[in-house]
Design a protein around this motif. Structure first.
Motif, PDB file in Angstrom:
ATOM      1  N   ASP A   1      -2.248  42.557  15.120  1.00 35.25           N
ATOM      2  CA  ASP A   1      -2.669  43.678  15.969  1.00 35.25           C
ATOM      3  C   ASP A   1      -3.734  43.761  16.154  1.00 35.25           C
ATOM      4  O   ASP A   1      -4.833  42.603  15.945  1.00 35.25           O
ATOM      5  CB  ASP A   1      -2.127  44.941  14.923  1.00 35.25           C
ATOM      6  CG  ASP A   1      -2.864  44.753  13.583  1.00 35.25           C
ATOM      7  OD1 ASP A   1      -3.520  44.346  13.374  1.00 35.25           O
ATOM      8  OD2 ASP A   1      -2.288  45.645  12.751  1.00 35.25           O
ATOM      9  N   GLY A   2      -4.491  44.727  16.531  1.00 32.94           N
ATOM     10  CA  GLY A   2      -6.247  44.913  16.814  1.00 32.94           C
ATOM     11  C   GLY A   2      -6.799  44.552  15.789  1.00 32.94           C
ATOM     12  O   GLY A   2      -8.205  44.500  15.938  1.00 32.94           O
TER      13      GLY A   2
ATOM     14  N   SER B   1      -4.417  41.727  11.676  1.00 31.34           N
ATOM     15  CA  SER B   1      -3.178  41.653  10.706  1.00 31.34           C
ATOM     16  C   SER B   1      -3.501  40.492   9.569  1.00 31.34           C
ATOM     17  O   SER B   1      -2.675  39.549   9.388  1.00 31.34           O
ATOM     18  CB  SER B   1      -2.030  41.345  11.496  1.00 31.34           C
ATOM     19  OG  SER B   1      -1.578  42.158  12.293  1.00 31.34           O
TER      20      SER B   1
ATOM     21  N   HIS C   1      -0.683  38.251  20.184  1.00 33.21           N
ATOM     22  CA  HIS C   1      -1.111  39.532  20.209  1.00 33.21           C
ATOM     23  C   HIS C   1      -0.582  40.358  21.680  1.00 33.21           C
ATOM     24  O   HIS C   1      -0.650  39.773  22.800  1.00 33.21           O
ATOM     25  CB  HIS C   1      -2.663  39.374  20.330  1.00 33.21           C
ATOM     26  CG  HIS C   1      -3.293  40.654  20.273  1.00 33.21           C
ATOM     27  ND1 HIS C   1      -3.189  41.953  19.519  1.00 33.21           N
ATOM     28  CD2 HIS C   1      -3.938  41.369  21.317  1.00 33.21           C
ATOM     29  CE1 HIS C   1      -3.885  42.757  19.863  1.00 33.21           C
ATOM     30  NE2 HIS C   1      -4.529  42.698  20.841  1.00 33.21           N
TER      31      HIS C   1
ATOM     32  N   HIS D   1      -0.636  46.406  24.804  1.00 31.68           N
ATOM     33  CA  HIS D   1       0.236  47.545  25.124  1.00 31.68           C
ATOM     34  C   HIS D   1      -0.343  48.211  26.278  1.00 31.68           C
ATOM     35  O   HIS D   1      -1.321  48.666  26.484  1.00 31.68           O
ATOM     36  CB  HIS D   1       0.617  48.565  23.948  1.00 31.68           C
ATOM     37  CG  HIS D   1       1.295  49.608  24.264  1.00 31.68           C
ATOM     38  ND1 HIS D   1       0.792  51.021  24.591  1.00 31.68           N
ATOM     39  CD2 HIS D   1       2.626  49.676  24.322  1.00 31.68           C
ATOM     40  CE1 HIS D   1       2.189  51.609  24.917  1.00 31.68           C
ATOM     41  NE2 HIS D   1       3.196  50.955  24.858  1.00 31.68           N
TER      42      HIS D   1
ATOM     43  N   VAL E   1       5.549  47.092  22.408  1.00 31.73           N
ATOM     44  CA  VAL E   1       5.097  45.933  21.546  1.00 31.73           C
ATOM     45  C   VAL E   1       6.069  45.084  21.007  1.00 31.73           C
ATOM     46  O   VAL E   1       6.053  43.960  20.746  1.00 31.73           O
ATOM     47  CB  VAL E   1       3.942  46.485  20.316  1.00 31.73           C
ATOM     48  CG1 VAL E   1       3.530  45.397  19.492  1.00 31.73           C
ATOM     49  CG2 VAL E   1       2.867  46.812  21.174  1.00 31.73           C
TER      50      VAL E   1
ATOM     51  N   THR F   1       6.880  49.660  15.074  1.00 36.35           N
ATOM     52  CA  THR F   1       6.972  48.142  15.320  1.00 36.35           C
ATOM     53  C   THR F   1       7.844  47.387  14.552  1.00 36.35           C
ATOM     54  O   THR F   1       8.684  46.599  14.879  1.00 36.35           O
ATOM     55  CB  THR F   1       5.608  47.137  15.685  1.00 36.35           C
ATOM     56  OG1 THR F   1       4.954  48.096  16.728  1.00 36.35           O
ATOM     57  CG2 THR F   1       5.882  45.805  16.149  1.00 36.35           C
TER      58      THR F   1
END
Length: 290
Positions: free
Chosen positions: A156-157, A160, A182, A185, A232, A263
């Motif tokens: 993720d941004g 993770s 990655h 979205h 996502v 998610t």
């Protein structure tokens, strides 16, 4: 101090649980960890008549539960000869006990489905509940296995970091490729129009994660992909087709869905192959937050 963490595998006698036991045994061997096989009997919740039938040897619900546990231990020993395997029989709902056991352990391994019919409804989704309450990573093993596939991890941004660490450990143990995904979205209706700032930000996230992955797993090939999708979870699921393991993190608090994140929730419901939900912390603290 010696690291005493175990891999814990839930077993209920189902075909899905048998696959989970075999996977757990192989993983324990690769990591040089002991394996703890757990069977949770729910019969005490339904009846007090657990003892043997008078005059019938090896009968009764308690004995049947013990036999299921013994079967699980035998399957584990067959999957990984020489592995240290222990077993324990508990009484109650599986997810609750496995979540308590998970504190301080290496990993919890369960099958994708447990008992069917009425008992399945009573027990509920063990894997989904564990994904929200366990204090260690949770591996959910499904029958669509791809031994030659890569480990795929969703980043993720924020990078993770926990999921990336778990994915690197799996790829290193298996000596297989690692793919970082990655997802950028885009809201419905935006399509795939060019957004330079968003593209650059996504590229930076992936680049940073790739650098860390190559440090954590220097002996395996690592690649990365930036995907664009209105969902996502959909993008991650498509990218994981043919993967040996899909690794995703969790985020959010509150009720079950929010606790594991939308998610991870969608991935658990729709993935056809094995999924590892990366978790850390203590089961007690997690329960207090819910």
């Amino acid at each position: 101090m010696q690291d005493s963490r175990s891999i814990v595998a839930g077993y209920d006698g189902s075909a899905e649980a048998a696959a989970a036991i075999q996977w757990a045994g192989e993983q324990a061997r690769l990591r040089s960890r002991p394996l703890l096989v757990v069977h949770c009997s729910i019969w005490p919740l339904l009846t007090r008549n657990l003892g043997p039938v008078p005059g019938v040897a090896d009968s009764g619900l308690e004995r049947a539960a013990q036999e299921i546990l013994e079967e699980g231990i035998s399957r584990a020993e067959a999957a990984a000869p020489g592995l240290k395997v222990e077993g324990t029989l508990l009484h109650g709902l599986p997810a609750s006990y496995l979540a308590e056991i998970s504190s301080g352990e290496e990993m919890i391994v369960v099958g994708s489905r447990g008992l069917g019919g009425f008992l399945g409804l009573l027990v509920g989704s063990v894997s989904l509940e564990l994904a929200a309450t366990a204090a260690c990573p949770v591996a959910v093993i499904r029958p669509d296995l791809h031994p030659g596939g890569p480990v795929v991890v969703a980043v993720d941004g924020l990078g993770s970091p926990t999921a990336l660490e778990d994915a690197c450990e799996l790829a290193s143990a298996w000596e297989t490729g690692l793919t970082l995904v990655h997802v950028r979205h885009t809201p419905p209706g935006y399509g795939h129009r060019e957004m330079p700032d968003a593209d650059a930000a996504a590229g930076e996230v992936l680049s940073s994660a790739l650098e860390r992955a190559r440090t954590l797993a220097p002996a395996v090939p690592v690649e990365g992909k930036v995907l664009t999708d209105t969902s996502v979870a959909h993008a991650i699921l498509r990218a994981s087709e043919g993967a040996r393991m899909l690794v995703v993190g969790t985020k959010g608090q509150g009720f079950l869905r929010e606790t594991i994140g939308s998610t991870a929730h969608a991935v658990l419901h729709h993935a056809r192959g094995p999924v590892l939900i990366s978790r850390r912390g203590t089961a007690a603290r997690i329960r207090e937050e819910q």
